[in-house]
Motif scaffolding. Structure first.
Motif, PDB file in Angstrom:
ATOM      1  N   ASN A   1      -7.793  -0.349  -2.628  1.00 37.31           N
ATOM      2  CA  ASN A   1      -7.681   0.270  -3.946  1.00 37.31           C
ATOM      3  C   ASN A   1      -8.820   1.286  -4.098  1.00 37.31           C
ATOM      4  O   ASN A   1      -9.984   0.899  -4.098  1.00 37.31           O
TER       5      ASN A   1
ATOM      6  N   GLN B   1       0.824  -1.212   0.000  1.00 38.76           N
ATOM      7  CA  GLN B   1       0.000   0.000   0.000  1.00 38.76           C
ATOM      8  C   GLN B   1       0.858   1.262   0.000  1.00 38.76           C
ATOM      9  O   GLN B   1       0.572   2.223  -0.727  1.00 38.76           O
TER      10      GLN B   1
ATOM     11  N   TRP C   1      -1.418  13.099   1.926  1.00 39.20           N
ATOM     12  CA  TRP C   1      -2.013  11.913   1.296  1.00 39.20           C
ATOM     13  C   TRP C   1      -2.260  10.903   2.401  1.00 39.20           C
ATOM     14  O   TRP C   1      -1.330  10.489   3.090  1.00 39.20           O
TER      15      TRP C   1
ATOM     16  N   VAL D   1       2.765  11.582   3.620  1.00 44.03           N
ATOM     17  CA  VAL D   1       1.817  10.467   3.540  1.00 44.03           C
ATOM     18  C   VAL D   1       1.566   9.992   4.962  1.00 44.03           C
ATOM     19  O   VAL D   1       2.516   9.740   5.714  1.00 44.03           O
TER      20      VAL D   1
ATOM     21  N   PRO E   1      -5.148   3.166  -2.949  1.00 46.23           N
ATOM     22  CA  PRO E   1      -4.397   3.039  -1.693  1.00 46.23           C
ATOM     23  C   PRO E   1      -4.475   4.270  -0.808  1.00 46.23           C
ATOM     24  O   PRO E   1      -4.307   4.179   0.412  1.00 46.23           O
ATOM     25  N   CYS E   2      -4.699   5.451  -1.415  1.00 49.99           N
ATOM     26  CA  CYS E   2      -4.682   6.689  -0.643  1.00 49.99           C
ATOM     27  C   CYS E   2      -5.406   7.780  -1.419  1.00 49.99           C
ATOM     28  O   CYS E   2      -5.736   7.605  -2.596  1.00 49.99           O
ATOM     29  N   ARG E   3      -5.635   8.892  -0.744  1.00 49.97           N
ATOM     30  CA  ARG E   3      -6.168  10.085  -1.402  1.00 49.97           C
ATOM     31  C   ARG E   3      -5.704  11.309  -0.638  1.00 49.97           C
ATOM     32  O   ARG E   3      -5.336  11.224   0.548  1.00 49.97           O
TER      33      ARG E   3
ATOM     34  N   MET F   1      -3.471   7.220   3.727  1.00 48.58           N
ATOM     35  CA  MET F   1      -3.648   5.833   3.297  1.00 48.58           C
ATOM     36  C   MET F   1      -4.845   5.228   4.028  1.00 48.58           C
ATOM     37  O   MET F   1      -4.931   5.293   5.259  1.00 48.58           O
TER      38      MET F   1
ATOM     39  N   CYS G   1       0.766   3.878  -3.127  1.00 45.87           N
ATOM     40  CA  CYS G   1       0.378   5.279  -2.925  1.00 45.87           C
ATOM     41  C   CYS G   1       1.470   6.218  -3.420  1.00 45.87           C
ATOM     42  O   CYS G   1       1.215   7.139  -4.197  1.00 45.87           O
ATOM     43  N   THR G   2       2.702   5.996  -2.980  1.00 45.64           N
ATOM     44  CA  THR G   2       3.776   6.935  -3.304  1.00 45.64           C
ATOM     45  C   THR G   2       4.133   6.900  -4.796  1.00 45.64           C
ATOM     46  O   THR G   2       4.498   7.931  -5.374  1.00 45.64           O
TER      47      THR G   2
ATOM     48  N   LYS H   1       1.950   5.851  -7.320  1.00 48.39           N
ATOM     49  CA  LYS H   1       0.782   6.308  -8.077  1.00 48.39           C
ATOM     50  C   LYS H   1       0.683   7.832  -8.075  1.00 48.39           C
ATOM     51  O   LYS H   1       0.359   8.462  -9.088  1.00 48.39           O
ATOM     52  N   GLU H   2       0.953   8.431  -6.926  1.00 45.19           N
ATOM     53  CA  GLU H   2       0.846   9.884  -6.802  1.00 45.19           C
ATOM     54  C   GLU H   2       2.158  10.590  -7.147  1.00 45.19           C
ATOM     55  O   GLU H   2       2.286  11.793  -6.922  1.00 45.19           O
TER      56      GLU H   2
END
Length: 577
Positions: free
Chosen positions: A523, A396, A511, A491, A525-527, A513, A400-401, A403-404
């Motif tokens: 999914n 995760q 961000w 994060v 993983p984060c926003r 998680m 996250c890291t 994808k962003e």
């Protein structure tokens, strides 16, 4: 003399109304300050030659010498947050005076902090500006006025004053009449460090709203972690406080407001069956019941306001529900026109690391973080009974890291990728377990990044399990929270008050998680969070006017449900949505 030395030597400013301005930080910035005196002399020589040649007026017409403050009030937009250095003024002496004045204004964070403290007793109070970016979140002048009023109240009514001694005598007698302007809110130390920080901030805001003196329980090493926030007084509850059992109060205690409502010791009209008590216990912890939750109703506030002593136990950031009390709404909106900056401002005002903790922070920062162009903070909190590390959590974090685009991909096909003209990045990892840090660090050591970026990873400690009763454990936790808050990007983990505090102090929209379910990485993983405010994990779902259940996340536009906890509440700034 470099800028850190000026901070150390300069007396606090009498004028605290100026806006906060960013300072150079780190080794590069400190080194860059040294040539200023030479630059000033060169500028003076150039100016003199222009004047002698009769070119002074032409130079002004050309815009080279505008009639403006030569101290810049904006910073370059570099990822590292280092501010532009002040340009040399007309003379070295005048330049030094202007820089000194600017430094003094900055020390007070735009007037948020009060002058007059002994700087050596709490180095972090005025030195934090050297490590922290200028906050983009503006302070309201009304908040500054109310803070100065509150400081005066704490000084007048605090421990060992005549007013306090009278209030204590009244408390011992059990008489419930008020003591002039001196009424009190006692915060009980409870739960982990993140929870304690959030509840102190909540209690402080409630004390401001109700004109009460805030006294904090010194249990669990409060004085070892935080400097005194109020000048010329102490916020620590004296050890001879006459109610010895206050730390044992809990849900159902006869002294609690909720229990008095339940047993009808307090009538529906707010009157007491017997004499007015000298104190009430407010149980606002996660296990509070429907009667305790009536605290957040306006009619309950009317009952409580005449009680001189309130004792509060909580592990919640209950500020969002204060915004739902009609009697406080106008005041709160004046205090915080930017509604998602409540903890950001109150946290920077209240929580200054003691010198021991500040040493932990500055030594680590200067050794590992200062020279980087960008700092990424990753906070990993796992709510599992088994020991980790867990593969789904690692998956995760990476998902996250990557994808962003907070971390670059690694190149498994090549052993070397050109690293010319790339920024340096440091990643600060905080976790009870060292396994996540080690695996991510090894991944970026064994393979180059696709963009050639050089990344270093650091984890200050790995305590393996939380132990909130140990002094050094709490000091390290506070140091790591503060170090995280110095990140450029962050994060954090769902449900974690540790992460909430770092996020709020930083002023960043981090961000977050999402909490994994069934040992599976979620999914997405984060926003990115909609506001930097912490989440109130256990809010009431009750409409005080209609006296029935309701969704309190839909009553006003600036109080909504949290990203990481669907039933929680958090403040958002609707003007920025």
């Amino acid at each position: 003399m470099d800028i850190k030395e000026r901070i150390r030597r300069s007396p606090p400013a009498a004028d605290s109304s100026a806006a906060a301005i960013g300072h150079p930080r780190g080794r590069k910035a400190r080194a860059a300050v040294l040539p200023l005196s030479v630059a000033a002399l060169v500028a003076c020589g150039v100016l003199l030659l222009l004047l002698l040649a009769g070119g002074g007026s032409a130079a002004r017409r050309g815009g080279q010498f505008p009639d403006a403050d030569p101290i810049p009030t904006t910073r370059s937009g570099g990822a590292g947050g280092r501010g532009d250095l002040p340009h040399a003024g007309p003379s070295d002496g005048e330049h030094e005076t202007m820089v000194s004045s600017k430094v003094q204004r900055d020390k007070l964070i735009g007037g948020l902090l009060a002058p007059g403290f002994d700087e050596q007793s709490c180095l972090s109070r005025y030195q934090s500006v050297l490590y922290r970016k200028e906050s983009p979140h503006l302070l309201s002048t009304y908040l500054l006025e109310r803070l100065r009023e509150h400081e005066a109240r704490q000084k007048k009514c605090g421990p060992h004053t005549q007013s306090y001694k009278k209030a204590i005598e009244q408390l011992k007698s059990g008489q419930g009449t008020t003591v002039g302007d001196c009424n009190y809110l006692v915060w009980v130390s409870y739960s982990g460090l993140g929870n304690r920080i959030l509840t102190i901030a909540s209690a402080f805001l409630y004390a401001i709203l109700t004109n009460r003196v805030l006294l904090v329980d010194g249990d669990k090493g409060t004085a070892d972690l935080f400097c005194e926030p109020f000048p010329e007084t102490s916020w620590l509850l004296p050890s001879d406080f006459p109610i010895k059992q206050f730390r044992n109060f809990s849900i159902g205690s006869p002294e609690s407001y909720g229990n008095m409502l339940k047993t009808e010791a307090i009538r529906s009209d707010g009157s007491f069956k017997g004499p007015i008590p000298a104190f009430l216990y407010l149980h606002l912890a996660h296990d509070y019941d429907d009667y305790d939750k009536l605290f957040f109703c306006e009619h309950s506030q009317q009952h409580i306001q005449g009680i001189p002593w309130l004792i509060l136990r909580s592990d919640n950031y209950f500020v969002p529900s204060l915004f739902l009390i009609p009697a406080h709404q106008e005041e709160l909106l004046r205090l915080f026109p930017q509604k998602d900056a409540v903890f950001h401002h109150l946290g920077r005002y209240l929580f200054h690391p003691t010198n021991v903790v500040w040493g932990l922070i500055t030594r680590y920062y200067d050794s590992y973080l200062a020279i980087a162009d960008e700092k990424l903070g990753i906070q990993i909190r796992v709510f599992e009974t088994q020991t980790g590390p867990f593969q789904h959590v690692l998956d995760q974090v990476l998902a996250c890291t990557l994808k962003e685009k907070l971390l670059p991909e690694v190149n498994a096909q090549q052993s070397i990728v050109s690293t010319r003209n790339v920024k340096s990045k440091v990643v600060l990892v905080t976790s009870l377990n060292s396994g996540y840090y080690e695996r991510i660090r090894n991944m970026y050591w064994e393979h180059p990044t696709t963009n050639g970026e050089i990344i270093s990873f650091h984890q200050p400690s790995h305590e393996e399990h939380q132990d909130s009763d140990k002094k050094m454990h709490n000091m390290k936790a506070w140091a790591e929270i503060y170090l995280l808050s110095l990140s450029d990007v962050m994060v954090t983990s769902a449900w974690s008050t540790f992460g909430y505090v770092a996020q709020g102090l930083s002023g960043l929209k981090t961000w977050i998680m999402f909490k994994p379910e069934n040992h599976t990485a979620p999914n997405p993983p984060c926003r990115q969070v909609m506001s930097m405010e912490p989440c109130f994990h256990a809010p009431p779902f009750y409409d005080c006017k209609s006296r029935r259940g309701t969704d309190t996340g839909k009553l006003v536009p600036h109080v909504r449900h949290c990203e990481d906890m669907s039933w929680g509440l958090k403040l958002v700034d609707t003007d920025q949505q």
